[in-house]
Design an enzyme around this catalytic site. Structure first.
Site, PDB file in Angstrom:
ATOM      1  N   MET A  89       0.837  -1.198   0.000  1.00 37.18           N
ATOM      2  CA  MET A  89       0.000   0.000   0.000  1.00 37.18           C
ATOM      3  C   MET A  89       0.870   1.245   0.000  1.00 37.18           C
ATOM      4  O   MET A  89       1.929   1.270   0.608  1.00 37.18           O
ATOM      5  CB  MET A  89      -0.864   0.051   1.269  1.00 37.18           C
ATOM      6  CG  MET A  89      -1.909  -1.028   1.313  1.00 37.18           C
ATOM      7  SD  MET A  89      -2.973  -0.790   2.735  1.00 37.18           S
ATOM      8  CE  MET A  89      -1.839  -1.252   4.030  1.00 37.18           C
ATOM      9  N   GLU A 118     -10.146   0.790   7.975  1.00 36.73           N
ATOM     10  CA  GLU A 118      -9.782  -0.378   8.789  1.00 36.73           C
ATOM     11  C   GLU A 118      -8.500  -0.098   9.578  1.00 36.73           C
ATOM     12  O   GLU A 118      -7.696   0.742   9.173  1.00 36.73           O
ATOM     13  CB  GLU A 118      -9.532  -1.585   7.860  1.00 36.73           C
ATOM     14  CG  GLU A 118     -10.716  -1.891   6.960  1.00 36.73           C
ATOM     15  CD  GLU A 118     -10.410  -2.932   5.882  1.00 36.73           C
ATOM     16  OE1 GLU A 118      -9.343  -3.608   5.961  1.00 36.73           O
ATOM     17  OE2 GLU A 118     -11.235  -3.063   4.968  1.00 36.73           O
ATOM     18  N   LYS A 120      -4.771  -0.779  10.598  1.00 27.66           N
ATOM     19  CA  LYS A 120      -3.648  -1.350   9.860  1.00 27.66           C
ATOM     20  C   LYS A 120      -2.883  -2.278  10.810  1.00 27.66           C
ATOM     21  O   LYS A 120      -2.107  -1.834  11.649  1.00 27.66           O
ATOM     22  CB  LYS A 120      -2.737  -0.249   9.337  1.00 27.66           C
ATOM     23  CG  LYS A 120      -1.661  -0.787   8.388  1.00 27.66           C
ATOM     24  CD  LYS A 120      -0.869   0.338   7.736  1.00 27.66           C
ATOM     25  CE  LYS A 120       0.232  -0.200   6.826  1.00 27.66           C
ATOM     26  NZ  LYS A 120       1.173  -1.121   7.513  1.00 27.66           N
ATOM     27  N   ARG A 141       3.703 -12.830   0.726  1.00 29.17           N
ATOM     28  CA  ARG A 141       3.615 -11.908  -0.407  1.00 29.17           C
ATOM     29  C   ARG A 141       4.834 -12.066  -1.314  1.00 29.17           C
ATOM     30  O   ARG A 141       4.736 -12.063  -2.519  1.00 29.17           O
ATOM     31  CB  ARG A 141       3.546 -10.461   0.113  1.00 29.17           C
ATOM     32  CG  ARG A 141       3.290  -9.418  -0.982  1.00 29.17           C
ATOM     33  CD  ARG A 141       3.753  -8.007  -0.633  1.00 29.17           C
ATOM     34  NE  ARG A 141       3.441  -7.533   0.683  1.00 29.17           N
ATOM     35  CZ  ARG A 141       2.386  -6.749   0.970  1.00 29.17           C
ATOM     36  NH1 ARG A 141       1.545  -6.410   0.045  1.00 29.17           N
ATOM     37  NH2 ARG A 141       2.183  -6.312   2.195  1.00 29.17           N
TER      38      ARG A 141
HETATM   39  N1  LIG Z   1      -2.162  -4.411   7.469  1.00 29.03           N
HETATM   40  C1  LIG Z   1      -3.492  -4.350   7.307  1.00 29.03           C
HETATM   41  O1  LIG Z   1      -4.249  -4.392   8.265  1.00 29.03           O
HETATM   42  C2  LIG Z   1      -4.042  -4.274   5.914  1.00 29.03           C
HETATM   43  C3  LIG Z   1      -3.164  -4.391   4.826  1.00 29.03           C
HETATM   44  C4  LIG Z   1      -3.691  -4.334   3.514  1.00 29.03           C
HETATM   45  C5  LIG Z   1      -2.835  -4.440   2.343  1.00 29.03           C
HETATM   46  O2  LIG Z   1      -1.585  -4.602   2.466  1.00 29.03           O
HETATM   47  C6  LIG Z   1      -3.473  -4.378   1.041  1.00 29.03           C
HETATM   48  C7  LIG Z   1      -2.701  -4.434  -0.140  1.00 29.03           C
HETATM   49  C8  LIG Z   1      -3.375  -4.366  -1.355  1.00 29.03           C
HETATM   50  F1  LIG Z   1      -2.669  -4.394  -2.491  1.00 29.03           F
HETATM   51  C9  LIG Z   1      -4.758  -4.249  -1.430  1.00 29.03           C
HETATM   52  C10 LIG Z   1      -5.521  -4.191  -0.252  1.00 29.03           C
HETATM   53  C11 LIG Z   1      -4.871  -4.238   0.963  1.00 29.03           C
HETATM   54  O3  LIG Z   1      -5.633  -4.144   2.095  1.00 29.03           O
HETATM   55  C12 LIG Z   1      -5.082  -4.174   3.336  1.00 29.03           C
HETATM   56  N2  LIG Z   1      -5.921  -4.059   4.397  1.00 29.03           N
HETATM   57  C13 LIG Z   1      -5.439  -4.103   5.663  1.00 29.03           C
HETATM   58  N3  LIG Z   1      -6.331  -3.986   6.714  1.00 29.03           N
END
Ligand SMILES: NC(=O)c1cc2c(=O)c3cc(F)ccc3oc2nc1N
Length: 332
Positions: A89, A118, A120, A141
């Protein structure tokens, strides 16, 4: 009845009943946060199943909870290819940059935008593939296209279901993490054994998933939250918030704190709420993630070479620095 008193077919059907019961119990324990039975009840049924399978090895199934802990030590991890690349991201570190992200998006799209926001989770990204409701492959990944097959280690994580509530074929992604309490336990043990402690839960989780002996990984009390549906052959969702409900219905562990925000003021409120109380959470977070909620709009916005255009990670200031500064102020 003693195990020996059963015929093989009686043992097989009793074993399957036990497996289904244990699957319901662990799913309730890990996803609804509401255990259906006391731990000792689960343990007794688990032991009964182990005894039945030991007496009749032919009745063992690969999704039996007794098979969650890996058998042989792997020589290394085989590589897997992600048909749909796993991107990372883009991230920003200030509200101004966050506002700029929002402005840029609103300029580029004629429609209204709402975000699914959300936490992280500070862990490492994992990819899970299920065929007809059964967990068949888990991977890191890697570089986004080539990852490592860590199925054997991921099978040991209780929060990752071996079998979904519906026999769907689906690929999902999420974050594997080590809860803070497990991290403290692990470092205490490592220091008692004269080993270097892990710097933070994220490194500890990464180190645990890199274990070639699944029994070591199994002892690390890892967990996971699932947040993305990658393939929609057998399930439908039109927004990210709906996708999270579908994932939870399928039996995945989904983080319960996400909210849909109509504007940046609501996003800011969420950030303030969690930036302040992150120490109270049982797991590490290092920010929040804003995702365009409408999945069709996500697809329309697409990705750059490295990151999706439709989401951004807002990173909290590092908390260690804050505590150090506070200590210095105190001594002065
Ligand atoms: N660390 C996280 O809690 C978290 C990480 C990602 C991602 O790395 C991520 C990477 C993408 F290419 C797409 C959606 C994503 O959604 C995500 N959603 C999250 N809640």
């Amino acid at each position: 009845k003693l195990v020996e008193d059963y015929t093989q077919s009686e043992a097989a059907s009793l074993a399957q009943q036990l497996r289904d019961q244990l699957a319901d119990y662990s799913q309730a324990y890990y996803t609804q946060d509401a255990p259906l039975v006391e731990d000792h009840v689960y343990d007794e049924l688990y032991r009964d199943l182990e005894q039945l399978e030991a007496a009749f090895p032919v009745i063992v199934t690969n999704d039996s909870p007794t098979q969650k802990v890996g058998g042989q030590v792997l020589p290394g991890f085989t590589k897997v290819t992600h048909e749909i690349p796993m991107l990372s991201m883009g991230d920003v570190f200030s509200e101004a940059e966050l506002a700029a992200f929002d402005q840029r998006l609103r300029k580029n799209t004629a429609t209204e935008i709402e975000y699914n926001v959300e936490l992280k989770i500070d862990g490492l990204a994992i990819d899970l593939i299920y065929e007809k409701g059964r967990f068949v492959r888990g991977a890191t990944r890697g570089n986004g296209t080539i990852g490592e097959d860590i199925t054997q280690n991921l099978k040991t994580i209780k929060a990752i279901p071996q079998k979904l509530t519906r026999p769907v074929s689906i690929e999902v992604r999420g974050e594997c993490y080590m809860p803070k309490a497990a991290f403290a336990d692990l470092n205490q043990k490592r220091e008692a054994e004269g080993q270097a402690p892990f710097a933070n839960p994220r490194n500890a989780a990464a180190g645990s998933l890199r274990q070639l002996d699944a029994k070591v990984a199994a002892a690390r009390q890892l967990s996971a939250f699932i947040y993305t549906i990658v393939t929609f052959d057998d399930v439908q969702a039109t927004t990210q918030s709906e996708a999270l409900h579908v994932l939870a219905e399928l039996g995945f562990n989904v983080n319960p704190t996400s909210v849909v925000c109509q504007n940046m003021a609501e996003v800011q409120a969420f950030i303030e709420q969690y930036q302040g109380t992150r120490n109270d959470l049982a797991y590490g977070i290092d920010g929040v993630v804003l995702k365009v909620n409408d999945l069709a709009l996500q697809r329309q916005l697409g990705n750059t070479v490295k990151v999706p255009r439709w989401e951004i990670a807002y990173k909290f200031p590092p908390e260690e620095a804050e505590t150090v500064i506070r200590e210095i102020e105190w001594t002065v």
